[in-house]
Motif scaffolding. Structure first.
Motif, PDB file in Angstrom:
ATOM      1  N   PHE A 122      53.640   1.482  61.339  1.00 14.63           N
ATOM      2  CA  PHE A 122      53.800   0.036  61.480  1.00 14.63           C
ATOM      3  C   PHE A 122      52.473  -0.700  61.631  1.00 14.63           C
ATOM      4  O   PHE A 122      52.451  -1.924  61.769  1.00 14.63           O
ATOM      5  N   THR A 123      51.373   0.039  61.608  1.00 15.53           N
ATOM      6  CA  THR A 123      50.057  -0.603  61.740  1.00 15.53           C
ATOM      7  C   THR A 123      49.169  -0.388  60.515  1.00 15.53           C
ATOM      8  O   THR A 123      48.065  -0.933  60.467  1.00 15.53           O
ATOM      9  N   SER A 124      49.641   0.384  59.564  1.00 17.14           N
ATOM     10  CA  SER A 124      48.840   0.647  58.359  1.00 17.14           C
ATOM     11  C   SER A 124      48.853  -0.563  57.440  1.00 17.14           C
ATOM     12  O   SER A 124      49.810  -1.347  57.430  1.00 17.14           O
ATOM     13  N   PRO A 125      47.791  -0.746  56.653  1.00 18.65           N
ATOM     14  CA  PRO A 125      47.729  -1.882  55.719  1.00 18.65           C
ATOM     15  C   PRO A 125      48.889  -1.847  54.716  1.00 18.65           C
ATOM     16  O   PRO A 125      49.327  -0.772  54.291  1.00 18.65           O
ATOM     17  N   ALA A 126      49.380  -3.028  54.349  1.00 19.27           N
ATOM     18  CA  ALA A 126      50.521  -3.127  53.435  1.00 19.27           C
ATOM     19  C   ALA A 126      50.209  -2.476  52.090  1.00 19.27           C
ATOM     20  O   ALA A 126      51.073  -1.827  51.493  1.00 19.27           O
ATOM     21  N   ARG A 127      48.957  -2.639  51.610  1.00 16.10           N
ATOM     22  CA  ARG A 127      48.588  -2.056  50.320  1.00 16.10           C
ATOM     23  C   ARG A 127      48.722  -0.533  50.349  1.00 16.10           C
ATOM     24  O   ARG A 127      49.214   0.075  49.401  1.00 16.10           O
ATOM     25  N   GLU A 128      48.284   0.072  51.461  1.00 14.02           N
ATOM     26  CA  GLU A 128      48.383   1.522  51.597  1.00 14.02           C
ATOM     27  C   GLU A 128      49.844   1.968  51.627  1.00 14.02           C
ATOM     28  O   GLU A 128      50.217   2.957  50.995  1.00 14.02           O
ATOM     29  N   LEU A 129      50.666   1.236  52.358  1.00  4.53           N
ATOM     30  CA  LEU A 129      52.087   1.564  52.426  1.00  4.53           C
ATOM     31  C   LEU A 129      52.743   1.491  51.051  1.00  4.53           C
ATOM     32  O   LEU A 129      53.519   2.374  50.669  1.00  4.53           O
ATOM     33  N   ILE A 130      52.405   0.449  50.295  1.00  5.98           N
ATOM     34  CA  ILE A 130      53.005   0.266  48.972  1.00  5.98           C
ATOM     35  C   ILE A 130      52.639   1.419  48.048  1.00  5.98           C
ATOM     36  O   ILE A 130      53.496   1.945  47.316  1.00  5.98           O
ATOM     37  N   VAL A 131      51.372   1.847  48.092  1.00  6.24           N
ATOM     38  CA  VAL A 131      50.934   2.963  47.240  1.00  6.24           C
ATOM     39  C   VAL A 131      51.725   4.227  47.557  1.00  6.24           C
ATOM     40  O   VAL A 131      52.237   4.913  46.659  1.00  6.24           O
ATOM     41  N   PHE A 132      51.851   4.547  48.840  1.00 11.39           N
ATOM     42  CA  PHE A 132      52.555   5.768  49.218  1.00 11.39           C
ATOM     43  C   PHE A 132      54.059   5.653  48.966  1.00 11.39           C
ATOM     44  O   PHE A 132      54.709   6.649  48.633  1.00 11.39           O
ATOM     45  N   ILE A 133      54.619   4.468  49.123  1.00 11.73           N
ATOM     46  CA  ILE A 133      56.043   4.282  48.818  1.00 11.73           C
ATOM     47  C   ILE A 133      56.300   4.521  47.337  1.00 11.73           C
ATOM     48  O   ILE A 133      57.262   5.199  46.957  1.00 11.73           O
ATOM     49  N   LEU A 134      55.410   3.984  46.487  1.00 17.29           N
ATOM     50  CA  LEU A 134      55.592   4.142  45.042  1.00 17.29           C
ATOM     51  C   LEU A 134      55.370   5.584  44.595  1.00 17.29           C
ATOM     52  O   LEU A 134      56.157   6.126  43.810  1.00 17.29           O
ATOM     53  N   VAL A 135      54.290   6.210  45.090  1.00 18.01           N
ATOM     54  CA  VAL A 135      53.943   7.557  44.627  1.00 18.01           C
ATOM     55  C   VAL A 135      54.820   8.610  45.290  1.00 18.01           C
ATOM     56  O   VAL A 135      55.486   9.401  44.615  1.00 18.01           O
ATOM     57  N   GLN A 136      54.822   8.628  46.628  1.00 10.20           N
ATOM     58  CA  GLN A 136      55.549   9.676  47.340  1.00 10.20           C
ATOM     59  C   GLN A 136      57.046   9.390  47.426  1.00 10.20           C
ATOM     60  O   GLN A 136      57.869  10.290  47.249  1.00 10.20           O
ATOM     61  N   GLY A 137      57.411   8.139  47.738  1.00 13.04           N
ATOM     62  CA  GLY A 137      58.824   7.813  47.906  1.00 13.04           C
ATOM     63  C   GLY A 137      59.587   7.741  46.605  1.00 13.04           C
ATOM     64  O   GLY A 137      60.522   8.514  46.362  1.00 13.04           O
ATOM     65  N   VAL A 138      59.162   6.814  45.732  1.00 12.69           N
ATOM     66  CA  VAL A 138      59.865   6.618  44.461  1.00 12.69           C
ATOM     67  C   VAL A 138      59.555   7.739  43.474  1.00 12.69           C
ATOM     68  O   VAL A 138      60.461   8.339  42.882  1.00 12.69           O
ATOM     69  N   GLY A 139      58.249   8.029  43.304  1.00 10.58           N
ATOM     70  CA  GLY A 139      57.852   9.022  42.301  1.00 10.58           C
ATOM     71  C   GLY A 139      58.264  10.434  42.651  1.00 10.58           C
ATOM     72  O   GLY A 139      59.116  11.027  42.003  1.00 10.58           O
ATOM     73  N   VAL A 140      57.660  10.977  43.739  1.00  7.56           N
ATOM     74  CA  VAL A 140      57.910  12.370  44.106  1.00  7.56           C
ATOM     75  C   VAL A 140      59.289  12.543  44.724  1.00  7.56           C
ATOM     76  O   VAL A 140      60.057  13.428  44.339  1.00  7.56           O
ATOM     77  N   GLY A 141      59.615  11.701  45.706  1.00  2.00           N
ATOM     78  CA  GLY A 141      60.866  11.878  46.434  1.00  2.00           C
ATOM     79  C   GLY A 141      62.101  11.638  45.607  1.00  2.00           C
ATOM     80  O   GLY A 141      63.087  12.380  45.725  1.00  2.00           O
ATOM     81  N   LEU A 142      62.088  10.600  44.771  1.00  2.00           N
ATOM     82  CA  LEU A 142      63.292  10.244  44.015  1.00  2.00           C
ATOM     83  C   LEU A 142      63.250  10.745  42.575  1.00  2.00           C
ATOM     84  O   LEU A 142      64.058  11.580  42.169  1.00  2.00           O
ATOM     85  N   VAL A 143      62.291  10.236  41.785  1.00  2.00           N
ATOM     86  CA  VAL A 143      62.288  10.529  40.343  1.00  2.00           C
ATOM     87  C   VAL A 143      62.047  12.014  40.068  1.00  2.00           C
ATOM     88  O   VAL A 143      62.801  12.661  39.328  1.00  2.00           O
ATOM     89  N   ALA A 144      60.988  12.590  40.673  1.00  5.74           N
ATOM     90  CA  ALA A 144      60.658  13.990  40.388  1.00  5.74           C
ATOM     91  C   ALA A 144      61.732  14.951  40.881  1.00  5.74           C
ATOM     92  O   ALA A 144      61.986  15.977  40.255  1.00  5.74           O
ATOM     93  N   SER A 145      62.386  14.617  42.009  1.00  3.38           N
ATOM     94  CA  SER A 145      63.453  15.491  42.493  1.00  3.38           C
ATOM     95  C   SER A 145      64.616  15.525  41.504  1.00  3.38           C
ATOM     96  O   SER A 145      65.251  16.574  41.315  1.00  3.38           O
ATOM     97  N   LEU A 146      64.884  14.398  40.850  1.00  5.13           N
ATOM     98  CA  LEU A 146      65.973  14.349  39.871  1.00  5.13           C
ATOM     99  C   LEU A 146      65.566  15.017  38.556  1.00  5.13           C
ATOM    100  O   LEU A 146      66.339  15.798  37.981  1.00  5.13           O
ATOM    101  N   THR A 147      64.346  14.718  38.066  1.00  4.91           N
ATOM    102  CA  THR A 147      63.923  15.301  36.789  1.00  4.91           C
ATOM    103  C   THR A 147      63.722  16.812  36.900  1.00  4.91           C
ATOM    104  O   THR A 147      64.020  17.551  35.956  1.00  4.91           O
ATOM    105  N   TYR A 148      63.239  17.284  38.043  1.00  8.10           N
ATOM    106  CA  TYR A 148      63.072  18.731  38.226  1.00  8.10           C
ATOM    107  C   TYR A 148      64.430  19.424  38.253  1.00  8.10           C
ATOM    108  O   TYR A 148      64.601  20.509  37.700  1.00  8.10           O
ATOM    109  N   ALA A 149      65.408  18.791  38.909  1.00  7.50           N
ATOM    110  CA  ALA A 149      66.762  19.352  38.931  1.00  7.50           C
ATOM    111  C   ALA A 149      67.354  19.417  37.528  1.00  7.50           C
ATOM    112  O   ALA A 149      68.018  20.394  37.166  1.00  7.50           O
ATOM    113  N   VAL A 150      67.096  18.386  36.722  1.00  7.45           N
ATOM    114  CA  VAL A 150      67.565  18.394  35.332  1.00  7.45           C
ATOM    115  C   VAL A 150      66.900  19.526  34.556  1.00  7.45           C
ATOM    116  O   VAL A 150      67.559  20.256  33.798  1.00  7.45           O
TER     117      VAL A 150
END
Length: 305
Positions: free
Chosen positions: A223-251
């Motif tokens: 809750f104290t990290s810069p918004a830009r840093e949070l957005i980068v990690f949300i996009l890369v780790q959350g959306v990319g690795v956590g969501l998209v890659a988990s689905l494409t790897y399963a496929v």
């Protein structure tokens, strides 16, 4: 007419197999690109204000918010799931895997993260299949795995870091590789579709990490990290690795199989090494380059097996 009908019956399965193969390779290609981003962002965690638990939570929370309904929609499949397969998915693909990878990345480099996790997954899968199920690799397959192992060893030996740092980092990364190998096998044996598998991996991790972070049990700067840093990690780790890659790897696992997907996944080190140079400023020395080439040669040999 009878001949034409028979020909059509024979051609449709072949066309289906060809289409499935193309989709599987596309899915694995997307997965590889995201895995390279995973290695880079995992290494970048060391210099970020976010703590390891924060990034692990982001990685689990984003897909959990999207996929949690599938825990209910696929409840009959999940009830029938063997406990060992469920544990392989939750532990091997969830927060424990990421924490091992992040700690290992803190001691080493993005190239090490890519090579010692994705690069050695074929070895981890083969080792676990042998120890747990008694399925020995073929002579050609064993030779490919030996080449990959030699490349990984050369990569460790070529590091400029201290012996204690590289030993600690390599140990964590190799344990993460074993965890991902277990996840790969569990994913294949579970028979779950990508949505159900993604929900089973992400929701438990998010539910465990949430109270740990909010209670202050683990260090957190969420809750104290810069918004830009949070957005980068949300996009890369959350959306990319956590969501998209988990689905494409399963496929890819469903359409290409465990061994081939794991072998293709080992191509991630080359892509990671190339990107780590301009993005993170990591030196791509000649010994490291040779090690990555050896690993990729092992991958090619494994795909020919």
């Amino acid at each position: 007419m009878a001949y034409a009908s028979a020909a059509l019956k024979m051609s449709f399965p072949a066309m289906t197999r060809s289409r499935d193969g193309i989709i599987g390779y596309i899915a694995m290609g997307i997965t590889l690109s995201i895995w390279a981003g995973f290695a880079l962002s995992t290494r970048a965690t060391e210099s970020a204000r976010l703590e390891v638990a924060d990034v692990a939570f982001i990685r689990a929370c984003v897909p959990a918010l999207v996929l949690w309904p599938f825990l209910w929609l696929r409840r009959e499949q999940l009830r029938a799931l063997a406990l060992c397969n469920a544990l392989a998915l939750v532990v091997g693909g969830g927060a424990p895997f990421f924490i091992l990878a992040a700690i290992g990345g803190g001691f080493t480099s993005a190239t090490h993260v890519g090579a010692l996790i994705a690069g050695t997954v074929p070895v981890s899968v083969a080792l676990l299949m042998w120890l747990v199920f008694g399925q020995k690799p073929t002579y050609r397959g064993a030779r490919a795995l030996l080449i990959i192992s030699c490349g990984a060893l050369l990569l460790v030996l070529s590091s400029n870091a201290s012996v204690s740092h590289i030993a600690s980092g390599a140990a964590c990364l190799l344990m993460a590789s074993l965890a991902w190998g277990a996840y790969t096998i569990g994913l294949r044996r579970s028979g779950l579709d990508p949505m159900a598998a993604g929900a089973l991996v992400s929701v438990p991790s998010a539910l465990v990490l949430l109270p740990l972070i909010f209670s202050g049990t683990v260090p957190s700067n969420l809750f104290t990290s810069p918004a830009r840093e949070l957005i980068v990690f949300i996009l890369v780790q959350g959306v990319g690795v956590g969501l998209v890659a988990s689905l494409t790897y399963a496929v890819a696992i469903r359409l290409l199989g465990t061994d081939r997907s794991a072998a293709m996944g080992a191509a991630a080190p080359a892509l990671t090494s190339i990107l780590a140079w301009p993005i993170l400023g990591e030196t791509l020395s000649f010994p490291i380059l040779v090690a990555v080439v050896v690993i990729c040669a092992g991958i090619w040999h494994a795909n020919k097996s």
